[in-house]
Design a protein around this motif. Structure first.
Motif, PDB file in Angstrom:
ATOM      1  N   ILE A 159      44.100  41.425  44.175  1.00  0.00           N
ATOM      2  CA  ILE A 159      42.945  41.231  43.286  1.00  0.00           C
ATOM      3  C   ILE A 159      41.969  42.388  43.450  1.00  0.00           C
ATOM      4  CG2 ILE A 159      43.158  38.721  43.274  1.00  0.00           C
ATOM      5  CD1 ILE A 159      40.871  38.586  45.286  1.00  0.00           C
ATOM      6  N   HIS A 160      41.127  42.556  42.441  1.00  0.00           N
ATOM      7  CA  HIS A 160      40.167  43.653  42.441  1.00  0.00           C
ATOM      8  C   HIS A 160      39.164  43.527  43.588  1.00  0.00           C
ATOM      9  CE1 HIS A 160      41.162  45.745  38.726  1.00  0.00           C
ATOM     10  NE2 HIS A 160      41.281  44.578  38.104  1.00  0.00           N
ATOM     11  N   LEU A 161      38.655  44.657  44.022  1.00  0.00           N
ATOM     12  CA  LEU A 161      37.538  44.675  44.965  1.00  0.00           C
ATOM     13  C   LEU A 161      36.293  44.134  44.268  1.00  0.00           C
ATOM     14  CD1 LEU A 161      38.095  48.236  46.510  1.00  0.00           C
ATOM     15  CD2 LEU A 161      38.640  46.036  47.575  1.00  0.00           C
ATOM     16  N   PRO A 162      35.370  43.485  45.010  1.00  0.00           N
ATOM     17  CA  PRO A 162      34.202  42.838  44.378  1.00  0.00           C
ATOM     18  C   PRO A 162      33.069  43.804  44.058  1.00  0.00           C
ATOM     19  CG  PRO A 162      34.143  42.454  46.733  1.00  0.00           C
ATOM     20  CD  PRO A 162      35.413  43.221  46.466  1.00  0.00           C
TER      21      PRO A 162
ATOM     22  N   TRP B 264      35.985  39.405  39.467  1.00  0.00           N
ATOM     23  CA  TRP B 264      36.023  38.329  40.456  1.00  0.00           C
ATOM     24  C   TRP B 264      37.318  37.537  40.331  1.00  0.00           C
ATOM     25  CZ3 TRP B 264      33.793  37.521  44.868  1.00  0.00           C
ATOM     26  CH2 TRP B 264      33.726  36.243  45.435  1.00  0.00           C
ATOM     27  N   TYR B 265      38.173  37.595  41.361  1.00  0.00           N
ATOM     28  CA  TYR B 265      39.475  36.938  41.398  1.00  0.00           C
ATOM     29  C   TYR B 265      40.431  37.416  40.292  1.00  0.00           C
ATOM     30  CZ  TYR B 265      38.047  33.561  44.996  1.00  0.00           C
ATOM     31  OH  TYR B 265      37.651  32.964  46.171  1.00  0.00           O
ATOM     32  N   LYS B 266      40.152  38.566  39.727  1.00  0.00           N
ATOM     33  CA  LYS B 266      41.031  39.097  38.679  1.00  0.00           C
ATOM     34  C   LYS B 266      42.113  39.981  39.315  1.00  0.00           C
ATOM     35  CE  LYS B 266      38.788  37.103  35.412  1.00  0.00           C
ATOM     36  NZ  LYS B 266      37.890  37.777  34.493  1.00  0.00           N
ATOM     37  N   LYS B 267      43.322  39.860  38.823  1.00  0.00           N
ATOM     38  CA  LYS B 267      44.464  40.590  39.372  1.00  0.00           C
ATOM     39  C   LYS B 267      44.366  42.080  39.039  1.00  0.00           C
ATOM     40  CE  LYS B 267      46.967  37.199  41.140  1.00  0.00           C
ATOM     41  NZ  LYS B 267      47.365  37.151  42.568  1.00  0.00           N
ATOM     42  N   MET B 268      44.711  42.909  40.042  1.00  0.00           N
ATOM     43  CA  MET B 268      44.826  44.342  39.805  1.00  0.00           C
ATOM     44  C   MET B 268      46.102  44.636  39.033  1.00  0.00           C
ATOM     45  SD  MET B 268      43.639  46.585  43.090  1.00  0.00           S
ATOM     46  CE  MET B 268      44.387  45.564  44.356  1.00  0.00           C
TER      47      MET B 268
END
Length: 616
Positions: free
Chosen positions: A259-262, A378-382
């Motif tokens: 997941i993406h960094l915040p 937020w909680y999104k897949k890379m």
């Protein structure tokens, strides 16, 4: 019967009429006398309106003393009393707990990502400090020394002995400033970087340290007026991020996984990996693409460690020449695809610079990310795709807007605002917000003279808005983690453009940090924002978890919300005081000031007792 009724109306005597007229005259004269200044009424009211909500609170002690136990006033409404957790939870990190992590796949470090407990598994108790816990050394001494009792883990002193990370001396750890790739010290390492990267003139202010260890790079950047956001995963046996925070250096538990960094796009002026062991070439270069997303146009990426200088180290790394050579070639190919230009390679260090816009970049092939909002992470897949840069009109224009050098950029109008990219915020409202927070912080300092001193090194703003609170506090003595709630207006990009740091977070969940992380927690409108979304009790317990013993909380919100919060907090071993707004009691917004009492866990029954009980 009619005549009898009429005679009743004529029954009022002249005496009663004169009495009414006399009373009216008396009160008129009394009112005029008070308004003239001869009376005391208005002067007293004026004093009450303007008095001690913004003065020092004599009944709240902000100094560290470790033995004070607050007295609950008899008039306080009875509140739920929260019991201490078992001492096994001393280092509890709800969303990065080891047992829960091991139930998730190891592929792409998924098991090291955030996995928060469901509602029925949340703890509703107070996390105890370890026995012997002591307030950390003040900055800058804390950079080099940490009390062993606060972070009682010695393994690193053996494992990293030759790399100069940390040494154990008596009752303290000493941090000489070394690292795996800079055993001679972070200062010399940064000096070499500064020969290529313009750190000294304020052009480079915000930095990202991936796989930071004990964050010595970030610790030594601070004296050069640059601030690093450091992250590393929670370790099986050693709390490296906990060491960093105990030293007074910004850090969170985190990992480049799935997941993406915040953080928002175009946030950091430079990023580095110093033997961070991240597989940069895996997943078609997805991790380098994530670094590219958060790296500002014109920003720098530093790689020190494998595979750089592989010809010297391939035997030490137990890798073949062919394998390491292929890995470096692949990194070079991905960097070219991202339009990063190599500026330096010498010894163990390689430095690339990102192009300032897409016009100056000629890519062979581009797989552009489809998302319309590169900050919605937020909680999104890379994905293995390249985040597009804002359009420019010429090849010399910096995509997204050019920034002032720090510290001028702290109050300069951020490009995201001047370009109208933040809903409802204009140049004028931004400047008004900055003035407002200067006023509010000055009021806080009248309440508590220790604000702005080294007493509060690690600070957090739970609902940072445009970063006005942190900007008003900005100094070498402290730093603020600016949190932008995931349900609030997305302003984190503005905060980074000001030269400040922060992260996205949902306050219905635990923070990616260890207990006893922050000295000062501030929140404006947080509980109004969340009161219909999750349990306010859970938010307060999480605040208590991350607040150091004898740390301070300052909250401001609508009066009815603050009354609820105060009632919950009174059962949490906090000494609290509800104050009027700095503009007077007629303003419906109120300020809650709280100090967390000092207490530690018992090693006998899982309950807790105060420090003076331990010593008796």
């Amino acid at each position: 019967m009619g005549s009898k009724h009429n005679s009743g109306n004529r029954g009022r005597s002249p005496l009663s009429i004169f009495a009414v007229i006399g009373l009216c005259c008396f009160f008129y004269i009394l009112g005029a006398w008070q308004r003239s200044g001869s009376g005391k009424g208005d002067s007293i009211a004026y004093k009450i309106t303007n008095q001690a909500d913004c003065s020092i609170l004599n009944n709240l002690n902000f100094e560290t003393h470790h033995n004070d136990v607050g007295i609950i006033e008899p008039s306080e409404p009875k509140a739920k009393v929260f019991k201490p957790c078992d001492t096994k939870y001393t280092d509890y990190t709800p969303c990065q707990e080891q047992d829960r992590a091991m139930t998730f796949p190891r592929e792409n470090m998924i098991y090291r990502e955030r996995h928060c407990p469901p509602e029925e598994e949340k703890l509703h108790c107070l996390i105890p400090a370890p026995k012997g816990y002591t307030t950390p050394f003040p900055w800058p001494k804390s950079r080099d020394y940490v009390y062993y009792a606060n972070v009682p883990y010695k393994s690193l002193t053996v494992e990293k002995a030759v790399q100069n990370w940390v040494q154990f001396q008596g009752n303290v750890f000493k941090f000489p400033g070394g690292g795996t790739m800079f055993p001679q010290g972070a200062d010399k390492y940064i000096d070499e970087l500064a020969s290529v990267i313009p750190i000294a003139d304020g052009s480079v202010r915000t930095a990202l340290d991936t796989g930071c260890g004990v964050a010595s790079w970030g610790a030594y950047l601070l004296k050069r007026n640059a601030i690093a956001m450091s992250f590393a995963p929670r370790d099986n046996h050693e709390a490296q991020v906990q060491f960093a925070l105990e030293r007074g250096v910004p850090a969170i538990i985190g990992v480049l996984g799935s997941i993406h960094l915040p953080y928002p796009s175009r946030a950091f002026d430079m990023a580095q990996c110093s033997r961070c062991l991240i597989p940069w070439t895996s997943n078609d270069g997805m991790y380098l693409m994530e670094v590219d997303r958060v790296l500002r146009p014109g920003g720098f990426w530093i790689l020190s460690g494998p595979p750089i200088n592989w010809k010297t180290y391939y035997k030490t790394w137990n890798r073949t020449k062919a394998d390491l050579n292929a890995e470096q070639r692949k990194i070079e190919e991905i960097a070219e695809l991202l339009c990063w230009e190599k500026k330096y390679e010498k010894g163990d260090i390689a430095i690339w610079r990102k192009k300032i816009n897409a016009k100056s970049c000629r890519r062979k092939s581009v797989d552009t990310c489809a998302t319309e909002n590169a900050d919605d992470v937020w909680y999104k897949k890379m994905e293995a795709c390249i985040t597009p840069l804002p359009e420019v009109t010429n090849a010399n224009e910096v995509a997204g807007g050019e920034l002032e050098k720090f510290p001028a950029r702290l109050y300069a109008v951020p490009p995201r605002i001047s370009k109208g990219l933040v809903s409802g915020v204009t140049t004028k409202t931004y400047q008004e917000d900055s003035k407002l927070w200067k006023k509010r912080v000055n009021a806080y300092k009248r309440i508590n003279k220790l604000i702005g001193t080294t007493r509060y090194r690690n600070g957090m703003d739970m609902n940072a808005g445009l970063g006005g609170f942190a900007a008003a506090l900005e100094s070498q003595k402290s730093w603020v983690m600016n949190v932008v709630p995931t349900i609030a207006e997305n302003t984190l990009g503005v905060i980074y453009e000001r030269g400040l740091i922060g992260m996205y977070h949902d306050w219905c969940e635990g923070v990616s940090t260890y207990p006893r992380t922050y000295d000062l927690i501030h929140g404006s409108g947080v509980f109004s924002l969340y009161q219909n979304r999750c349990n306010l009790e859970d938010i307060l317990l999480e605040m208590d978890r991350i607040l150091r013993p004898e740390g301070t909380v300052i909250l401001r919100d609508e009066v009815d919300v603050m009354v609820k919060v105060k009632k919950i907090a009174s059962g949490m071993r906090w000494d609290t005081k509800l104050l009027d707004h700095e503009d007077g009691p007629l303003v419906p917004e109120k300020i809650l000031v709280a100090v967390k009492q000092y207490w530690v866990g018992s090693d006998t029954d899982g309950n807790s007792k105060s420090n003076d009980e331990d010593e008796s």
